[in-house]
Design a protein around this motif. Structure first.
Motif, PDB file in Angstrom:
ATOM      1  N   TYR A  26     -75.808 -34.467  55.798  1.00 47.67           N
ATOM      2  CA  TYR A  26     -74.367 -34.480  55.555  1.00 47.67           C
ATOM      3  C   TYR A  26     -73.817 -33.057  55.629  1.00 47.67           C
ATOM      4  CZ  TYR A  26     -69.918 -34.963  53.142  1.00 47.67           C
ATOM      5  OH  TYR A  26     -68.599 -34.912  52.816  1.00 47.67           O
ATOM      6  N   GLN A  27     -74.515 -32.099  55.002  1.00 48.71           N
ATOM      7  CA  GLN A  27     -74.064 -30.714  55.036  1.00 48.71           C
ATOM      8  C   GLN A  27     -74.079 -30.163  56.460  1.00 48.71           C
ATOM      9  OE1 GLN A  27     -76.665 -28.869  52.194  1.00 48.71           O
ATOM     10  NE2 GLN A  27     -75.234 -29.197  50.523  1.00 48.71           N
ATOM     11  N   LEU A  28     -75.107 -30.505  57.209  1.00 49.43           N
ATOM     12  CA  LEU A  28     -75.196 -30.061  58.597  1.00 49.43           C
ATOM     13  C   LEU A  28     -74.024 -30.602  59.414  1.00 49.43           C
ATOM     14  CD1 LEU A  28     -76.854 -28.568  60.754  1.00 49.43           C
ATOM     15  CD2 LEU A  28     -78.104 -30.695  61.123  1.00 49.43           C
ATOM     16  N   GLN A  29     -73.695 -31.863  59.203  1.00 43.59           N
ATOM     17  CA  GLN A  29     -72.568 -32.483  59.908  1.00 43.59           C
ATOM     18  C   GLN A  29     -71.257 -31.790  59.519  1.00 43.59           C
ATOM     19  OE1 GLN A  29     -71.967 -36.583  58.874  1.00 43.59           O
ATOM     20  NE2 GLN A  29     -70.615 -36.956  60.601  1.00 43.59           N
ATOM     21  N   GLN A  30     -71.093 -31.499  58.239  1.00 46.64           N
ATOM     22  CA  GLN A  30     -69.883 -30.819  57.783  1.00 46.64           C
ATOM     23  C   GLN A  30     -69.783 -29.413  58.389  1.00 46.64           C
ATOM     24  OE1 GLN A  30     -67.373 -32.093  55.970  1.00 46.64           O
ATOM     25  NE2 GLN A  30     -68.451 -34.037  56.077  1.00 46.64           N
ATOM     26  N   ASP A  31     -70.912 -28.708  58.447  1.00 44.16           N
ATOM     27  CA  ASP A  31     -70.914 -27.362  59.035  1.00 44.16           C
ATOM     28  C   ASP A  31     -70.545 -27.408  60.509  1.00 44.16           C
ATOM     29  OD1 ASP A  31     -71.744 -26.517  56.548  1.00 44.16           O
ATOM     30  OD2 ASP A  31     -73.798 -26.024  57.166  1.00 44.16           O
ATOM     31  N   ARG A  32     -71.112 -28.369  61.241  1.00 45.82           N
ATOM     32  CA  ARG A  32     -70.789 -28.504  62.668  1.00 45.82           C
ATOM     33  C   ARG A  32     -69.293 -28.768  62.858  1.00 45.82           C
ATOM     34  NH1 ARG A  32     -75.898 -32.244  64.087  1.00 45.82           N
ATOM     35  NH2 ARG A  32     -77.356 -30.577  64.544  1.00 45.82           N
ATOM     36  N   GLN A  33     -68.758 -29.657  62.031  1.00 45.83           N
ATOM     37  CA  GLN A  33     -67.339 -29.986  62.137  1.00 45.83           C
ATOM     38  C   GLN A  33     -66.481 -28.757  61.839  1.00 45.83           C
ATOM     39  OE1 GLN A  33     -66.064 -33.033  59.432  1.00 45.83           O
ATOM     40  NE2 GLN A  33     -64.145 -33.356  60.509  1.00 45.83           N
ATOM     41  N   GLN A  34     -66.861 -27.999  60.811  1.00 47.20           N
ATOM     42  CA  GLN A  34     -66.076 -26.818  60.448  1.00 47.20           C
ATOM     43  C   GLN A  34     -66.107 -25.770  61.551  1.00 47.20           C
ATOM     44  OE1 GLN A  34     -64.235 -26.718  57.522  1.00 47.20           O
ATOM     45  NE2 GLN A  34     -63.307 -25.035  58.622  1.00 47.20           N
ATOM     46  N   GLN A  41     -67.757 -23.429  70.357  1.00 44.17           N
ATOM     47  CA  GLN A  41     -68.307 -24.493  71.193  1.00 44.17           C
ATOM     48  C   GLN A  41     -69.790 -24.689  70.875  1.00 44.17           C
ATOM     49  OE1 GLN A  41     -66.508 -26.409  73.386  1.00 44.17           O
ATOM     50  NE2 GLN A  41     -64.764 -25.326  72.509  1.00 44.17           N
ATOM     51  N   PRO A  42     -70.196 -25.940  70.596  1.00 43.27           N
ATOM     52  CA  PRO A  42     -71.625 -26.199  70.350  1.00 43.27           C
ATOM     53  C   PRO A  42     -72.480 -25.700  71.517  1.00 43.27           C
ATOM     54  CG  PRO A  42     -70.328 -28.129  69.785  1.00 43.27           C
ATOM     55  CD  PRO A  42     -69.391 -27.157  70.458  1.00 43.27           C
ATOM     56  N   GLY A  43     -73.628 -25.140  71.179  1.00 42.01           N
ATOM     57  CA  GLY A  43     -74.547 -24.646  72.199  1.00 42.01           C
ATOM     58  C   GLY A  43     -74.353 -23.179  72.533  1.00 42.01           C
ATOM     59  N   THR A  44     -73.358 -22.545  71.927  1.00 44.25           N
ATOM     60  CA  THR A  44     -73.132 -21.125  72.186  1.00 44.25           C
ATOM     61  C   THR A  44     -73.700 -20.286  71.047  1.00 44.25           C
ATOM     62  OG1 THR A  44     -70.974 -21.094  71.090  1.00 44.25           O
ATOM     63  CG2 THR A  44     -70.990 -21.644  73.450  1.00 44.25           C
ATOM     64  N   ASP A  45     -73.900 -18.994  71.329  1.00 43.47           N
ATOM     65  CA  ASP A  45     -74.376 -18.085  70.286  1.00 43.47           C
ATOM     66  C   ASP A  45     -73.363 -17.982  69.149  1.00 43.47           C
ATOM     67  OD1 ASP A  45     -76.727 -17.574  71.635  1.00 43.47           O
ATOM     68  OD2 ASP A  45     -76.030 -15.673  72.510  1.00 43.47           O
ATOM     69  N   ALA A  46     -72.095 -17.982  69.485  1.00 40.02           N
ATOM     70  CA  ALA A  46     -71.060 -17.880  68.462  1.00 40.02           C
ATOM     71  C   ALA A  46     -71.090 -19.097  67.526  1.00 40.02           C
ATOM     72  CB  ALA A  46     -69.689 -17.753  69.114  1.00 40.02           C
ATOM     73  N   PHE A  47     -71.333 -20.270  68.085  1.00 40.83           N
ATOM     74  CA  PHE A  47     -71.427 -21.490  67.271  1.00 40.83           C
ATOM     75  C   PHE A  47     -72.637 -21.387  66.338  1.00 40.83           C
ATOM     76  CE2 PHE A  47     -72.598 -25.898  66.402  1.00 40.83           C
ATOM     77  CZ  PHE A  47     -71.365 -26.455  66.072  1.00 40.83           C
ATOM     78  N   ALA A  48     -73.763 -20.919  66.861  1.00 40.79           N
ATOM     79  CA  ALA A  48     -74.975 -20.762  66.042  1.00 40.79           C
ATOM     80  C   ALA A  48     -74.736 -19.760  64.909  1.00 40.79           C
ATOM     81  CB  ALA A  48     -76.145 -20.323  66.908  1.00 40.79           C
ATOM     82  N   GLN A  49     -74.038 -18.680  65.200  1.00 41.00           N
ATOM     83  CA  GLN A  49     -73.726 -17.693  64.170  1.00 41.00           C
ATOM     84  C   GLN A  49     -72.803 -18.287  63.118  1.00 41.00           C
ATOM     85  OE1 GLN A  49     -72.186 -14.360  66.345  1.00 41.00           O
ATOM     86  NE2 GLN A  49     -74.228 -13.591  66.863  1.00 41.00           N
TER      87      GLN A  49
END
Length: 72
Positions: A26-34, A41-49
């Motif tokens: 659930y936390q992972l999903q919330q973080d992705r959404q935020q 953009q998912p899959g980018t270094d900025a998204f990972a950071q």
């Protein structure tokens, strides 16, 4: 009787482990959404950071709450 106790312990342990996994997902999903709402953009270094910083910030807040309200 011992077997029944053993089975109950196994069931309770499994439920505890699974509930922890559910919270983490659930936390992972919330973080992705935020991070997506921030425009990353998912899959980018900025998204990972963003994901990493969000996780670190959540951990920091949990730690601060435990210092402010110990025992809760």
């Amino acid at each position: 009787m011992v077997m029944r106790f053993y089975m109950m312990a196994v069931v309770l342990s499994a439920a505890t482990l699974l509930s922890g996994c559910g919270l983490a997902n659930y936390q992972l999903q919330q973080d992705r959404q935020q991070c997506t709402l921030y425009g990353f953009q998912p899959g980018t270094d900025a998204f990972a950071q963003c994901m990493q910083k969000t996780s670190i910030e959540r951990d920091r807040m949990v730690m601060m709450q435990s210092v402010i309200r110990p025992g809760y």
